[in-house]
Write a protein that holds these residues in place. Structure first.
Motif, mmCIF file in Angstrom:
data_model
loop_
_atom_site.group_PDB
_atom_site.id
_atom_site.type_symbol
_atom_site.label_atom_id
_atom_site.label_comp_id
_atom_site.label_asym_id
_atom_site.label_seq_id
_atom_site.Cartn_x
_atom_site.Cartn_y
_atom_site.Cartn_z
ATOM 1 N N LEU A 91 1.070 -1.068 0.028
ATOM 2 C CA LEU A 91 -0.073 0.093 0.093
ATOM 3 C C LEU A 91 1.003 1.209 -0.044
ATOM 4 C CD1 LEU A 91 -2.867 -1.217 2.439
ATOM 5 C CD2 LEU A 91 -2.785 -0.645 -0.043
ATOM 6 N N ILE A 92 2.028 1.386 0.831
ATOM 7 C CA ILE A 92 2.944 2.342 0.872
ATOM 8 C C ILE A 92 3.740 2.480 -0.540
ATOM 9 C CG2 ILE A 92 5.030 3.160 1.717
ATOM 10 C CD1 ILE A 92 4.305 1.810 4.543
ATOM 11 N N LYS A 93 3.992 1.479 -1.019
ATOM 12 C CA LYS A 93 4.494 1.629 -2.593
ATOM 13 C C LYS A 93 3.474 2.121 -3.652
ATOM 14 C CE LYS A 93 6.960 -1.221 -5.712
ATOM 15 N NZ LYS A 93 7.530 -2.392 -6.397
ATOM 16 N N GLU A 94 2.461 1.582 -3.322
ATOM 17 C CA GLU A 94 1.283 1.959 -4.461
ATOM 18 C C GLU A 94 0.957 3.366 -4.033
ATOM 19 O OE1 GLU A 94 -3.236 0.729 -6.083
ATOM 20 O OE2 GLU A 94 -1.699 -0.762 -4.739
ATOM 21 N N ASN A 95 0.861 3.896 -2.858
ATOM 22 C CA ASN A 95 0.686 5.234 -2.645
ATOM 23 C C ASN A 95 1.731 6.229 -3.110
ATOM 24 O OD1 ASN A 95 -0.466 7.528 -1.388
ATOM 25 N ND2 ASN A 95 0.229 7.061 0.410
ATOM 26 N N ARG A 96 2.855 5.896 -2.745
ATOM 27 C CA ARG A 96 3.947 6.586 -3.465
ATOM 28 C C ARG A 96 3.923 6.913 -4.950
ATOM 29 N NH1 ARG A 96 8.302 4.897 -5.647
ATOM 30 N NH2 ARG A 96 8.394 2.678 -4.898
ATOM 31 N N LEU A 97 3.536 5.847 -5.662
ATOM 32 C CA LEU A 97 3.686 5.761 -7.131
ATOM 33 C C LEU A 97 2.475 6.656 -7.613
ATOM 34 C CD1 LEU A 97 4.175 1.877 -7.966
ATOM 35 C CD2 LEU A 97 5.616 3.673 -8.128
ATOM 36 N N LEU A 98 1.283 6.596 -6.753
ATOM 37 C CA LEU A 98 0.066 7.362 -7.274
ATOM 38 C C LEU A 98 0.568 8.989 -6.952
ATOM 39 C CD1 LEU A 98 -2.777 5.408 -5.992
ATOM 40 C CD2 LEU A 98 -2.296 5.682 -8.376
ATOM 41 N N ILE A 137 0.756 11.738 -9.808
ATOM 42 C CA ILE A 137 -0.081 13.093 -9.622
ATOM 43 C C ILE A 137 1.046 14.253 -9.930
ATOM 44 C CG2 ILE A 137 -1.324 14.644 -7.853
ATOM 45 C CD1 ILE A 137 -2.684 12.175 -6.767
ATOM 46 N N SER A 138 2.156 14.157 -9.135
ATOM 47 C CA SER A 138 3.017 15.223 -9.292
ATOM 48 C C SER A 138 3.480 15.257 -10.738
ATOM 49 C CB SER A 138 4.323 14.756 -8.259
ATOM 50 O OG SER A 138 5.393 15.782 -8.482
ATOM 51 N N ARG A 139 3.855 14.293 -11.482
ATOM 52 C CA ARG A 139 4.180 14.470 -12.753
ATOM 53 C C ARG A 139 3.131 15.122 -13.773
ATOM 54 N NH1 ARG A 139 3.437 11.633 -17.657
ATOM 55 N NH2 ARG A 139 1.665 10.454 -16.780
ATOM 56 N N LEU A 140 1.833 14.441 -13.329
ATOM 57 C CA LEU A 140 0.824 15.319 -14.068
ATOM 58 C C LEU A 140 0.566 16.891 -13.927
ATOM 59 C CD1 LEU A 140 -1.876 12.248 -13.996
ATOM 60 C CD2 LEU A 140 -0.345 13.175 -15.937
ATOM 61 N N SER A 141 0.704 17.149 -12.600
ATOM 62 C CA SER A 141 0.620 18.559 -12.301
ATOM 63 C C SER A 141 1.985 19.347 -12.924
ATOM 64 C CB SER A 141 0.701 18.782 -10.931
ATOM 65 O OG SER A 141 1.639 18.086 -10.273
ATOM 66 N N ASN A 142 2.954 18.658 -13.161
ATOM 67 C CA ASN A 142 4.193 19.166 -13.596
ATOM 68 C C ASN A 142 4.162 19.635 -15.151
ATOM 69 O OD1 ASN A 142 5.395 19.467 -11.415
ATOM 70 N ND2 ASN A 142 6.752 17.648 -11.617
ATOM 71 N N ILE A 143 3.375 18.477 -15.946
ATOM 72 C CA ILE A 143 3.066 18.390 -17.308
ATOM 73 C C ILE A 143 2.115 19.723 -17.513
ATOM 74 C CG2 ILE A 143 1.734 17.422 -19.186
ATOM 75 C CD1 ILE A 143 3.077 14.732 -18.242
ATOM 76 N N THR A 144 0.933 19.733 -16.687
ATOM 77 C CA THR A 144 -0.099 20.853 -16.822
ATOM 78 C C THR A 144 0.585 22.198 -16.624
ATOM 79 O OG1 THR A 144 -1.658 19.255 -15.864
ATOM 80 C CG2 THR A 144 -2.160 21.671 -15.681
ATOM 81 N N LEU A 145 1.532 22.216 -15.409
ATOM 82 C CA LEU A 145 2.243 23.714 -15.196
ATOM 83 C C LEU A 145 3.104 24.041 -16.318
ATOM 84 C CD1 LEU A 145 3.134 23.489 -11.488
ATOM 85 C CD2 LEU A 145 1.642 25.153 -12.497
#
Length: 194
Positions: free
Chosen positions: A117-124, A128-136
């Motif tokens: 769960l921790i690993k999946e949470n980190r990946l998610l 999210i960070s990658r997608l927000s960076n792409i949007t920015l």
């Protein structure tokens, strides 16, 4: 007789002979084939359950351009809209493959462990960070393009005004040169004793 789903599976990639109609130039063909090659590599890694970061699970426009020894700016929606759309479709295909592979992994009905769960949470969170960076990044690129367009329009207007001013000054210079010639003729006729 054993029937396997893979026997009926359609190939998602097209052969080199069956290029889409929008692949008109050698440059686009190289980029298209590089995108397919990267897609197949990422898909194989996903199907082999290789641990990939969210960034490694998608086809990056920059990676496609650099694989072809071209500038990353060549893959922009304004320059290559069909190819960008095609790469987006390939990325969606990779997302579906990843989802399908992950569903097969967790199909036993067991709950995930704390570490999983921790690993999946980190990946998610990374996704999210990658997608927000792409949007920015897209927002900043759009703002820069708009600013450049405004500056180029202003520069064109300044050039037009300066050319008009140059024409006016050239007319003044030619008029003054003509007056100067007349005055010199007049002075030379008065000074000449003949």
């Amino acid at each position: 007789m054993v029937i396997r789903l893979s026997d009926f599976k359609k190939e998602t990639t097209q052969q080199a002979e069956e290029l889409p109609s929008w692949v008109r130039t050698d440059t686009i063909k190289k980029l298209y084939l590089a995108a397919i090659d990267i897609h197949m590599k990422i898909k194989a890694d996903i199907e082999n359950k290789k641990d990939l970061s969210p960034r490694e699970r998608q086809i990056a426009f920059r990676a496609v351009a650099l694989k072809c020894n071209m500038s990353p700016s060549i893959l922009h929606p304004r320059r290559q809209p069909e190819l960008v759309h095609y790469i987006d479709e390939l990325n969606q295909s990779l997302t579906h493959t990843l989802t399908s592979t992950q569903a097969k992994t967790h199909s036993s009905g067991r709950k995930l462990t704390k570490d999983e769960l921790i690993k999946e949470n980190r990946l998610l969170k990374e996704e999210i960070s990658r997608l927000s960076n792409i949007t920015l990044a897209d927002s900043f690129n759009q703002a820069i393009e708009n600013l450049l367009i405004q500056e180029s329009r202003q520069a064109a207007l300044n050039i037009k005004n300066l050319r008009q001013k140059i024409r006016e000054l050239e007319e003044i210079i030619s008029t003054q040169a003509e007056q100067n010639r007349r005055y010199m003729d007049l002075v030379s006729t008065k000074v000449d004793p003949s």
